[in-house]
Motif scaffolding. Structure first.
Motif, PDB file in Angstrom:
ATOM      1  N   THR A   1       1.251  -1.026   0.176  1.00 32.17           N
ATOM      2  CA  THR A   1      -0.039  -0.090   0.051  1.00 32.17           C
ATOM      3  C   THR A   1       1.453   1.538  -0.034  1.00 32.17           C
ATOM      4  O   THR A   1       0.869   2.014  -0.880  1.00 32.17           O
ATOM      5  CB  THR A   1      -0.878  -0.351   0.833  1.00 32.17           C
ATOM      6  OG1 THR A   1      -1.582  -1.461   1.444  1.00 32.17           O
ATOM      7  CG2 THR A   1      -1.801   1.315   1.349  1.00 32.17           C
ATOM      8  N   PHE A   2       1.714   1.077   0.974  1.00 28.63           N
ATOM      9  CA  PHE A   2       2.858   2.470   0.995  1.00 28.63           C
ATOM     10  C   PHE A   2       3.704   2.385  -0.034  1.00 28.63           C
ATOM     11  O   PHE A   2       3.901   3.894  -1.155  1.00 28.63           O
ATOM     12  CB  PHE A   2       3.474   2.364   2.122  1.00 28.63           C
ATOM     13  CG  PHE A   2       5.144   3.485   2.254  1.00 28.63           C
ATOM     14  CD1 PHE A   2       4.172   4.430   2.805  1.00 28.63           C
ATOM     15  CD2 PHE A   2       6.381   3.626   1.763  1.00 28.63           C
ATOM     16  CE1 PHE A   2       5.153   5.478   3.444  1.00 28.63           C
ATOM     17  CE2 PHE A   2       6.581   4.532   1.932  1.00 28.63           C
ATOM     18  CZ  PHE A   2       6.563   5.698   2.497  1.00 28.63           C
ATOM     19  N   ALA A   3       4.251   1.533  -0.889  1.00 29.01           N
ATOM     20  CA  ALA A   3       4.785   1.244  -2.240  1.00 29.01           C
ATOM     21  C   ALA A   3       3.858   2.422  -3.585  1.00 29.01           C
ATOM     22  O   ALA A   3       4.491   3.204  -3.488  1.00 29.01           O
ATOM     23  CB  ALA A   3       5.432   0.065  -2.557  1.00 29.01           C
ATOM     24  N   ILE A   4       2.742   2.031  -3.851  1.00 25.74           N
ATOM     25  CA  ILE A   4       1.860   2.395  -5.307  1.00 25.74           C
ATOM     26  C   ILE A   4       1.081   3.817  -4.320  1.00 25.74           C
ATOM     27  O   ILE A   4       1.161   4.331  -5.194  1.00 25.74           O
ATOM     28  CB  ILE A   4       0.434   1.413  -4.367  1.00 25.74           C
ATOM     29  CG1 ILE A   4       0.200  -0.211  -4.896  1.00 25.74           C
ATOM     30  CG2 ILE A   4      -0.809   1.621  -5.484  1.00 25.74           C
ATOM     31  CD1 ILE A   4      -0.221  -1.128  -5.052  1.00 25.74           C
ATOM     32  N   SER A   5       1.043   3.954  -2.943  1.00 26.17           N
ATOM     33  CA  SER A   5       0.865   5.892  -2.342  1.00 26.17           C
ATOM     34  C   SER A   5       2.083   6.132  -3.473  1.00 26.17           C
ATOM     35  O   SER A   5       1.920   7.357  -3.698  1.00 26.17           O
ATOM     36  CB  SER A   5       0.292   5.819  -1.364  1.00 26.17           C
ATOM     37  OG  SER A   5      -0.309   4.703  -1.073  1.00 26.17           O
ATOM     38  N   THR A   6       3.386   5.996  -2.678  1.00 24.11           N
ATOM     39  CA  THR A   6       4.205   6.460  -3.230  1.00 24.11           C
ATOM     40  C   THR A   6       4.449   6.430  -4.628  1.00 24.11           C
ATOM     41  O   THR A   6       4.792   7.882  -5.025  1.00 24.11           O
ATOM     42  CB  THR A   6       5.545   6.312  -2.381  1.00 24.11           C
ATOM     43  OG1 THR A   6       5.499   5.787  -0.718  1.00 24.11           O
ATOM     44  CG2 THR A   6       7.265   7.074  -2.320  1.00 24.11           C
ATOM     45  N   LEU A   7       3.947   5.301  -5.285  1.00 26.00           N
ATOM     46  CA  LEU A   7       4.848   5.590  -6.611  1.00 26.00           C
ATOM     47  C   LEU A   7       4.110   6.241  -7.326  1.00 26.00           C
ATOM     48  O   LEU A   7       3.549   7.679  -8.388  1.00 26.00           O
ATOM     49  CB  LEU A   7       4.543   4.715  -6.831  1.00 26.00           C
ATOM     50  CG  LEU A   7       4.909   3.516  -8.947  1.00 26.00           C
ATOM     51  CD1 LEU A   7       5.804   4.663  -9.486  1.00 26.00           C
ATOM     52  CD2 LEU A   7       4.330   2.729  -8.824  1.00 26.00           C
ATOM     53  N   TYR A   8       2.279   7.177  -6.812  1.00 28.93           N
ATOM     54  CA  TYR A   8       1.213   7.805  -7.352  1.00 28.93           C
ATOM     55  C   TYR A   8       1.346   9.076  -7.014  1.00 28.93           C
ATOM     56  O   TYR A   8       1.680  10.475  -8.243  1.00 28.93           O
ATOM     57  CB  TYR A   8      -0.083   7.468  -6.841  1.00 28.93           C
ATOM     58  CG  TYR A   8      -0.592   8.494  -7.270  1.00 28.93           C
ATOM     59  CD1 TYR A   8      -1.140   8.577  -8.627  1.00 28.93           C
ATOM     60  CD2 TYR A   8      -1.156   9.140  -6.168  1.00 28.93           C
ATOM     61  CE1 TYR A   8      -2.311   9.671  -9.147  1.00 28.93           C
ATOM     62  CE2 TYR A   8      -1.975  10.335  -6.855  1.00 28.93           C
ATOM     63  CZ  TYR A   8      -2.845  10.654  -7.817  1.00 28.93           C
ATOM     64  OH  TYR A   8      -3.254  10.834  -8.084  1.00 28.93           O
ATOM     65  N   GLY A   9       2.065   8.934  -5.433  1.00 28.26           N
ATOM     66  CA  GLY A   9       2.367  10.647  -5.227  1.00 28.26           C
ATOM     67  C   GLY A   9       3.617  11.371  -5.716  1.00 28.26           C
ATOM     68  O   GLY A   9       3.678  12.377  -6.755  1.00 28.26           O
ATOM     69  N   ILE A  10       4.665  10.394  -6.158  1.00 34.51           N
ATOM     70  CA  ILE A  10       6.663  11.183  -7.035  1.00 34.51           C
ATOM     71  C   ILE A  10       5.641  10.363  -8.430  1.00 34.51           C
ATOM     72  O   ILE A  10       6.622  11.998  -9.472  1.00 34.51           O
ATOM     73  CB  ILE A  10       7.303   9.211  -7.452  1.00 34.51           C
ATOM     74  CG1 ILE A  10       7.622   9.206  -5.408  1.00 34.51           C
ATOM     75  CG2 ILE A  10       8.538   9.813  -8.236  1.00 34.51           C
ATOM     76  CD1 ILE A  10       8.752   8.137  -5.080  1.00 34.51           C
ATOM     77  N   SER A  11       5.086  10.048  -9.826  1.00 29.61           N
ATOM     78  CA  SER A  11       4.638  10.425 -10.331  1.00 29.61           C
ATOM     79  C   SER A  11       3.229  11.885 -10.674  1.00 29.61           C
ATOM     80  O   SER A  11       4.343  11.990 -11.759  1.00 29.61           O
ATOM     81  CB  SER A  11       3.371   8.937 -11.264  1.00 29.61           C
ATOM     82  OG  SER A  11       4.041   7.562 -11.011  1.00 29.61           O
ATOM     83  N   ALA A  12       2.757  11.753 -10.308  1.00 36.93           N
ATOM     84  CA  ALA A  12       1.763  12.525  -9.769  1.00 36.93           C
ATOM     85  C   ALA A  12       2.922  14.641  -9.631  1.00 36.93           C
ATOM     86  O   ALA A  12       2.825  14.968 -10.404  1.00 36.93           O
ATOM     87  CB  ALA A  12       0.499  13.081  -8.498  1.00 36.93           C
ATOM     88  N   MET A  13       3.845  14.503  -8.797  1.00 33.02           N
ATOM     89  CA  MET A  13       4.617  15.221  -9.206  1.00 33.02           C
ATOM     90  C   MET A  13       5.769  15.137  -9.818  1.00 33.02           C
ATOM     91  O   MET A  13       5.548  17.115 -10.835  1.00 33.02           O
ATOM     92  CB  MET A  13       5.717  15.012  -7.930  1.00 33.02           C
ATOM     93  CG  MET A  13       6.498  16.210  -6.996  1.00 33.02           C
ATOM     94  SD  MET A  13       7.175  15.935  -5.551  1.00 33.02           S
ATOM     95  CE  MET A  13       8.522  14.581  -6.277  1.00 33.02           C
ATOM     96  N   SER A  14       6.242  14.437 -10.411  1.00 35.58           N
ATOM     97  CA  SER A  14       6.757  14.862 -11.299  1.00 35.58           C
ATOM     98  C   SER A  14       6.539  15.382 -12.905  1.00 35.58           C
ATOM     99  O   SER A  14       6.947  16.048 -13.957  1.00 35.58           O
ATOM    100  CB  SER A  14       7.563  13.008 -11.746  1.00 35.58           C
ATOM    101  OG  SER A  14       8.078  13.016 -10.518  1.00 35.58           O
ATOM    102  N   VAL A  15       4.692  15.058 -12.868  1.00 32.70           N
ATOM    103  CA  VAL A  15       4.038  15.475 -14.427  1.00 32.70           C
ATOM    104  C   VAL A  15       3.596  16.757 -14.210  1.00 32.70           C
ATOM    105  O   VAL A  15       3.524  17.883 -14.571  1.00 32.70           O
ATOM    106  CB  VAL A  15       2.510  14.567 -14.392  1.00 32.70           C
ATOM    107  CG1 VAL A  15       1.974  14.755 -15.220  1.00 32.70           C
ATOM    108  CG2 VAL A  15       2.892  12.777 -14.101  1.00 32.70           C
ATOM    109  N   THR A  16       3.170  17.053 -12.422  1.00 30.58           N
ATOM    110  CA  THR A  16       3.585  17.858 -12.919  1.00 30.58           C
ATOM    111  C   THR A  16       4.402  19.505 -12.684  1.00 30.58           C
ATOM    112  O   THR A  16       4.226  20.402 -12.952  1.00 30.58           O
ATOM    113  CB  THR A  16       3.085  18.994 -10.616  1.00 30.58           C
ATOM    114  OG1 THR A  16       1.657  18.038 -10.548  1.00 30.58           O
ATOM    115  CG2 THR A  16       2.377  19.871 -10.825  1.00 30.58           C
TER     116      THR A  16
END
Length: 288
Positions: free
Chosen positions: A82-97
């Motif tokens: 769960t933490f890994a998926i949440s972190t992956l999504y957060g990093i992806s969203a930040m990178s795109v932004t």
């Protein structure tokens, strides 16, 4: 027998998705519109990404994503799915932004304002993501892995990593930028702590006294806080007694000490910092 892992409800999933998204966007905004244009760095993998992006003139978001992925893969078993998926999504969203904001004009070219507002927004964004079960930097994963290998505290390892990063930044961008970066990191970490732990700091109090019943009643009647008795035995006296345990706010500590010392001036009082309080009944009872 251990219980199965509880899956997130739809409401919890949507809430986590929304706040991690907001946190990631805030961090990207702080980086691209305040810090990076003024050559101010963050710590961790993000700081390394900023340096590499500056030296190569390539988008910051690309390096943030690429540099974090290996640590997510390595630490997958250590941090949980769960933490890994949440972190992956957060990093992806930040990178795109950051990619979307890469060519936007900065809000300010004044470094002091960039440090203050950039650190504030950065800390708020990171704090939101951590509060809702994710992370925006692989440094924490690295620190967890190194901590298990070298038996060192995670916080100490993170500090050591960031010290190295800021020293390198001093040679690459100049010592002014490195010093501004240190202040930014400090401001961000303080704001992050407030977001994660809340403004209402809690303290736990342990009281040892032969007048434990009277003290417990006084705490409940005059402070409105519940107490718990914990069995104890004196190491020297070998006498059985009861310790009083309760949780109060930072503003109630002085009154708690006054109540205890009024009843028993020789009572032993220990006050500890509490990072979070969950469950039970923490609602303050009426004392009037």
């Amino acid at each position: 027998m251990a219980k199965n892992h509880r899956k997130l409800s739809i409401v919890e999933f949507i809430q986590r998705f929304i706040f991690i998204t907001i946190g990631a966007i805030l961090m990207a905004t702080a980086l691209e519109l305040f810090l990076v244009p003024n050559t101010v760095l963050d710590g961790g993998i993000t700081g390394i990404s900023i340096m590499v992006a500056k030296l190569t003139s390539m988008p910051l978001g690309l390096f943030i994503f690429v540099f974090n992925i290996p640590f997510l893969l390595v630490g997958y078993k250590q941090i949980g799915k769960t933490f890994a998926i949440s972190t992956l999504y957060g990093i992806s969203a930040m990178s795109v932004t950051t990619l979307l904001l890469h060519h936007a004009d900065p809000f300010t070219n004044e470094k002091v304002l960039a440090v203050l507002f950039g650190g504030l927004i950065l800390g708020f964004g990171v704090g939101l993501v951590i509060r809702y079960g994710g992370s925006l930097d692989g440094t924490e994963i690295v620190a967890i892995l190194l901590s298990k290998r070298f038996r060192m505290p995670v916080g100490q390892i993170i500090m050591m990593i960031n010290v190295v990063i800021f020293i390198v930044a001093g040679f690459v961008f100049g010592w002014d930028s490195a010093m501004y970066s240190i202040f930014t990191f400090y401001i961000a970490s303080k704001v992050m702590d407030i977001v994660v732990e809340g403004l209402e700091e809690s303290k736990s109090a342990t009281v040892i006294s032969s007048e434990y019943e009277e003290i417990s009643d006084a705490i409940m009647n005059r402070l409105g806080r519940s107490t718990t008795f914990i069995y104890a035995k004196g190491g020297y006296s070998k006498e059985d007694t009861q310790m009083i345990y309760c949780v109060v706010t930072r503003l109630e500590v002085a009154k708690l000490k006054s109540i205890v010392q009024e009843i028993d001036p020789k009572a032993f009082i220990s006050i500890q910092q509490v990072s979070d309080v969950l469950g039970g009944n923490m609602e303050k009872k009426s004392i009037h």
